[in-house]
Design a protein around this motif. Sequence first.
Motif, PDB file in Angstrom:
ATOM      1  N   LEU A 120      76.745 -10.550 -59.726  1.00  0.00           N
ATOM      2  CA  LEU A 120      76.614  -9.118 -60.015  1.00  0.00           C
ATOM      3  C   LEU A 120      77.916  -8.619 -60.632  1.00  0.00           C
ATOM      4  CD1 LEU A 120      74.958  -7.821 -56.704  1.00  0.00           C
ATOM      5  CD2 LEU A 120      73.847  -8.218 -58.916  1.00  0.00           C
ATOM      6  N   GLU A 121      77.805  -7.910 -61.751  1.00  0.00           N
ATOM      7  CA  GLU A 121      78.995  -7.362 -62.400  1.00  0.00           C
ATOM      8  C   GLU A 121      79.496  -6.107 -61.701  1.00  0.00           C
ATOM      9  OE1 GLU A 121      78.915  -7.054 -66.629  1.00  0.00           O
ATOM     10  OE2 GLU A 121      77.849  -8.967 -66.834  1.00  0.00           O
ATOM     11  N   LYS A 122      78.604  -5.426 -60.987  1.00  0.00           N
ATOM     12  CA  LYS A 122      78.987  -4.228 -60.237  1.00  0.00           C
ATOM     13  C   LYS A 122      78.136  -4.168 -58.977  1.00  0.00           C
ATOM     14  CE  LYS A 122      75.715  -1.255 -62.624  1.00  0.00           C
ATOM     15  NZ  LYS A 122      75.474  -0.009 -63.274  1.00  0.00           N
ATOM     16  N   ASP A 123      78.519  -3.308 -58.044  1.00  0.00           N
ATOM     17  CA  ASP A 123      77.705  -3.130 -56.838  1.00  0.00           C
ATOM     18  C   ASP A 123      76.310  -2.670 -57.262  1.00  0.00           C
ATOM     19  OD1 ASP A 123      80.132  -3.616 -55.669  1.00  0.00           O
ATOM     20  OD2 ASP A 123      80.259  -1.709 -54.600  1.00  0.00           O
ATOM     21  N   GLU A 124      75.288  -3.265 -56.653  1.00  0.00           N
ATOM     22  CA  GLU A 124      73.901  -2.959 -57.027  1.00  0.00           C
ATOM     23  C   GLU A 124      73.010  -2.959 -55.800  1.00  0.00           C
ATOM     24  OE1 GLU A 124      72.447  -2.635 -60.153  1.00  0.00           O
ATOM     25  OE2 GLU A 124      73.701  -3.718 -61.560  1.00  0.00           O
ATOM     26  N   LYS A 125      71.963  -2.158 -55.855  1.00  0.00           N
ATOM     27  CA  LYS A 125      70.902  -2.225 -54.854  1.00  0.00           C
ATOM     28  C   LYS A 125      69.888  -3.224 -55.408  1.00  0.00           C
ATOM     29  CE  LYS A 125      68.699   0.826 -51.667  1.00  0.00           C
ATOM     30  NZ  LYS A 125      68.404   2.201 -51.319  1.00  0.00           N
ATOM     31  N   VAL A 126      69.666  -4.320 -54.661  1.00  0.00           N
ATOM     32  CA  VAL A 126      68.813  -5.408 -55.162  1.00  0.00           C
ATOM     33  C   VAL A 126      67.758  -5.800 -54.126  1.00  0.00           C
ATOM     34  CG1 VAL A 126      70.660  -6.349 -56.627  1.00  0.00           C
ATOM     35  CG2 VAL A 126      70.351  -7.232 -54.302  1.00  0.00           C
ATOM     36  N   ARG A 127      66.768  -6.532 -54.604  1.00  0.00           N
ATOM     37  CA  ARG A 127      65.770  -7.155 -53.742  1.00  0.00           C
ATOM     38  C   ARG A 127      65.266  -8.423 -54.414  1.00  0.00           C
ATOM     39  NH1 ARG A 127      59.809  -4.669 -54.298  1.00  0.00           N
ATOM     40  NH2 ARG A 127      59.825  -4.363 -56.537  1.00  0.00           N
ATOM     41  N   MET A 128      64.754  -9.351 -53.598  1.00  0.00           N
ATOM     42  CA  MET A 128      64.202 -10.597 -54.099  1.00  0.00           C
ATOM     43  C   MET A 128      62.683 -10.502 -53.988  1.00  0.00           C
ATOM     44  SD  MET A 128      65.010 -14.513 -52.879  1.00  0.00           S
ATOM     45  CE  MET A 128      66.743 -14.427 -53.283  1.00  0.00           C
ATOM     46  N   VAL A 129      61.998 -10.896 -55.076  1.00  0.00           N
ATOM     47  CA  VAL A 129      60.542 -10.828 -55.108  1.00  0.00           C
ATOM     48  C   VAL A 129      59.967 -12.159 -55.567  1.00  0.00           C
ATOM     49  CG1 VAL A 129      60.484  -8.336 -55.535  1.00  0.00           C
ATOM     50  CG2 VAL A 129      60.477  -9.921 -57.477  1.00  0.00           C
ATOM     51  N   LEU A 130      58.679 -12.349 -55.284  1.00  0.00           N
ATOM     52  CA  LEU A 130      57.951 -13.515 -55.753  1.00  0.00           C
ATOM     53  C   LEU A 130      56.917 -13.059 -56.765  1.00  0.00           C
ATOM     54  CD1 LEU A 130      57.394 -16.585 -55.441  1.00  0.00           C
ATOM     55  CD2 LEU A 130      55.623 -15.953 -53.779  1.00  0.00           C
ATOM     56  N   ILE A 148      77.621  -6.172 -53.126  1.00  0.00           N
ATOM     57  CA  ILE A 148      78.857  -5.888 -53.859  1.00  0.00           C
ATOM     58  C   ILE A 148      78.971  -6.795 -55.085  1.00  0.00           C
ATOM     59  CG2 ILE A 148      80.051  -5.038 -51.809  1.00  0.00           C
ATOM     60  CD1 ILE A 148      81.501  -7.759 -51.709  1.00  0.00           C
ATOM     61  N   ALA A 149      79.762  -6.372 -56.033  1.00  0.00           N
ATOM     62  CA  ALA A 149      79.970  -7.144 -57.260  1.00  0.00           C
ATOM     63  C   ALA A 149      80.554  -8.509 -56.919  1.00  0.00           C
ATOM     64  CB  ALA A 149      80.904  -6.381 -58.196  1.00  0.00           C
ATOM     65  N   GLY A 150      80.187  -9.509 -57.731  1.00  0.00           N
ATOM     66  CA  GLY A 150      80.711 -10.856 -57.545  1.00  0.00           C
ATOM     67  C   GLY A 150      79.606 -11.887 -57.417  1.00  0.00           C
ATOM     68  N   ARG A 178      65.547  -4.299 -63.198  1.00  0.00           N
ATOM     69  CA  ARG A 178      66.297  -5.164 -64.119  1.00  0.00           C
ATOM     70  C   ARG A 178      66.482  -6.540 -63.479  1.00  0.00           C
ATOM     71  NH1 ARG A 178      71.564  -6.110 -64.375  1.00  0.00           N
ATOM     72  NH2 ARG A 178      72.068  -4.277 -63.124  1.00  0.00           N
ATOM     73  N   VAL A 179      66.189  -7.594 -64.243  1.00  0.00           N
ATOM     74  CA  VAL A 179      66.267  -8.963 -63.740  1.00  0.00           C
ATOM     75  C   VAL A 179      67.715  -9.423 -63.666  1.00  0.00           C
ATOM     76  CG1 VAL A 179      65.629 -11.368 -64.168  1.00  0.00           C
ATOM     77  CG2 VAL A 179      64.008  -9.535 -64.691  1.00  0.00           C
ATOM     78  N   ILE A 180      68.109  -9.903 -62.497  1.00  0.00           N
ATOM     79  CA  ILE A 180      69.437 -10.484 -62.318  1.00  0.00           C
ATOM     80  C   ILE A 180      69.351 -11.999 -62.499  1.00  0.00           C
ATOM     81  CG2 ILE A 180      71.315 -10.875 -60.674  1.00  0.00           C
ATOM     82  CD1 ILE A 180      70.465  -8.124 -59.442  1.00  0.00           C
TER      83      ILE A 180
END
Length: 187
Positions: A120-130, A148-150, A178-180
């Motif tokens: 992650l380039e910046k802190d993001e709210k994310v989730r994993m999906v199938l 957090i970013a990193g 947005r796809v990470i």
Amino acid sequence: MPGALTLKTFCTQAGEISPAKNARFLVAAMAPEALCNVLKFIAEKGKTNDGAAQSAVWAMTNGYSLGSIDDPALTAFVANQLGKAIPGYKIRHKTVEYVPGRVADLGKAMVVEGNFRYYLEKDEKVRMVLLDGSGKFIKDISKEEIMIAGEHRSSLRLEVWNLTPGKYIVRMQTKDGRVIKDMEVEF
């Protein structure tokens, strides 16, 4: 002069009826070179009694997932022979007892386990999906959380016993979609 010989063989047609005890068979033709290479590797590495060897043969002959081969060195060798990437996951199958004269197969895929790495380039709210192979949403794998970013490394344990066998996508995405990172899985 009569003699006895023990011959180790592997099933080359998953899902077919296995030979009954004391069944006779004929040798018809030499297997393709890539399969011969895999069999030679299995023999040279002393893996003929390992269940991963049968999975490797079915990966070569029936297109079974490389994730079903529960041996990293053998998985890498088969992937090389097939010109495929080594999967970042393992598939755990329902235990099936081998019975001569009955269908030979791995059993239904129950769980996909692996490691998932993303950045992650910046802190993001994310989730994993199938998602299914066409990109249609199937289910959430994780809840939304702020990361957090990193660089991130997380383990993946996905129960798949209730899903139709095929190709799927494990996706880490932001809250807005947005796809990470995508990871293809096949079982």
